[in-house]
Design a protein around this motif. Structure first.
Motif, PDB file in Angstrom:
ATOM      1  N   THR A  17       0.900  -1.298   0.023  1.00 33.51           N
ATOM      2  CA  THR A  17       0.106  -0.078   0.031  1.00 33.51           C
ATOM      3  C   THR A  17       0.719   1.242  -0.050  1.00 33.51           C
ATOM      4  N   ARG A  18       1.987   1.271   0.932  1.00 33.61           N
ATOM      5  CA  ARG A  18       2.851   2.604   0.919  1.00 33.61           C
ATOM      6  C   ARG A  18       3.435   2.707  -0.558  1.00 33.61           C
ATOM      7  N   ALA A  19       3.769   1.509  -1.226  1.00 35.80           N
ATOM      8  CA  ALA A  19       4.557   1.656  -2.398  1.00 35.80           C
ATOM      9  C   ALA A  19       3.449   1.874  -3.592  1.00 35.80           C
ATOM     10  N   PHE A  20       2.317   1.759  -3.576  1.00 34.37           N
ATOM     11  CA  PHE A  20       1.236   2.236  -4.376  1.00 34.37           C
ATOM     12  C   PHE A  20       0.920   3.902  -4.104  1.00 34.37           C
ATOM     13  N   ILE A  21       0.872   4.246  -2.987  1.00 37.19           N
ATOM     14  CA  ILE A  21       0.739   5.564  -2.492  1.00 37.19           C
ATOM     15  C   ILE A  21       1.901   6.365  -3.007  1.00 37.19           C
ATOM     16  N   ILE A  54       4.214  10.609  -9.200  1.00 39.72           N
ATOM     17  CA  ILE A  54       3.433  11.008 -10.607  1.00 39.72           C
ATOM     18  C   ILE A  54       2.941  12.126 -10.333  1.00 39.72           C
ATOM     19  N   ALA A  55       2.047  12.550  -9.443  1.00 35.38           N
ATOM     20  CA  ALA A  55       1.093  13.843  -9.100  1.00 35.38           C
ATOM     21  C   ALA A  55       2.020  15.048  -8.850  1.00 35.38           C
ATOM     22  N   LEU A  79      -7.168  12.126 -12.134  1.00 39.12           N
ATOM     23  CA  LEU A  79      -6.818  12.718 -10.887  1.00 39.12           C
ATOM     24  C   LEU A  79      -5.909  13.949 -11.057  1.00 39.12           C
ATOM     25  N   VAL A  80      -4.837  13.541 -11.921  1.00 43.91           N
ATOM     26  CA  VAL A  80      -3.656  14.410 -12.045  1.00 43.91           C
ATOM     27  C   VAL A  80      -3.534  14.958 -13.662  1.00 43.91           C
ATOM     28  N   GLY A  81      -4.255  14.256 -14.616  1.00 43.78           N
ATOM     29  CA  GLY A  81      -4.197  14.801 -15.682  1.00 43.78           C
ATOM     30  C   GLY A  81      -3.426  14.036 -16.724  1.00 43.78           C
ATOM     31  N   MET A  82      -3.721  13.911 -17.829  1.00 43.28           N
ATOM     32  CA  MET A  82      -2.803  13.205 -18.938  1.00 43.28           C
ATOM     33  C   MET A  82      -1.453  13.690 -18.883  1.00 43.28           C
ATOM     34  N   PRO A  83      -1.064  15.024 -18.807  1.00 42.25           N
ATOM     35  CA  PRO A  83       0.345  15.317 -19.164  1.00 42.25           C
ATOM     36  C   PRO A  83       1.150  15.152 -18.072  1.00 42.25           C
ATOM     37  N   ARG A  84       0.621  15.068 -16.735  1.00 45.01           N
ATOM     38  CA  ARG A  84       1.677  14.495 -15.736  1.00 45.01           C
ATOM     39  C   ARG A  84       1.991  12.978 -15.877  1.00 45.01           C
TER      40      ARG A  84
END
Length: 108
Positions: free
Chosen positions: A33-37, A43-44, A79-84
């Motif tokens: 879970t920590r790794a996913f977060i 990325i965000a 959530l953060v958009g395609m560009p990111r």
């Protein structure tokens, strides 16, 4: 310190004592879970390649499959958009060992 007290401190801008920092993170959440977060947060925030590669390495060592990491990227688009997400893709691919294969596919 329990979660409610930590939340109260965050709400008033009072930081937790340094020796308690991250305690709930490591005791309440498992490694996967920590790794996913961590991957999602990096990325965000458009983290540099070295940070994303380290996060991918950690995720793989936690037993997370490449498809699961790619699923995180897919979910983050809204959530953060395609560009990111697109910006992070080559870094994630490199961390997974796919970069050369994917770039070779582009050239052909």
């Amino acid at each position: 310190m329990d979660g409610t007290e930590l939340l109260r401190r965050f709400c008033i801008g009072e930081s937790a004592p340094a020796d308690d920092s991250g305690e709930l993170w490591s005791t309440c959440l498992d490694h996967r879970t920590r790794a996913f977060i961590r991957i999602g947060a990096l990325i965000a925030m458009s983290a540099p390649e070295v940070s994303l590669r380290a996060a991918v390495d950690d995720a793989v060592s936690a037993g997370i499959a490449a498809d699961e990491i790619i699923a995180v990227m897919d979910g983050l688009v809204t959530l953060v958009g395609m560009p990111r997400t697109v910006e992070a893709a080559p870094r994630i691919a490199a961390g997974l060992g796919y970069a050369e294969d994917l770039l070779d596919g582009e050239a052909g």
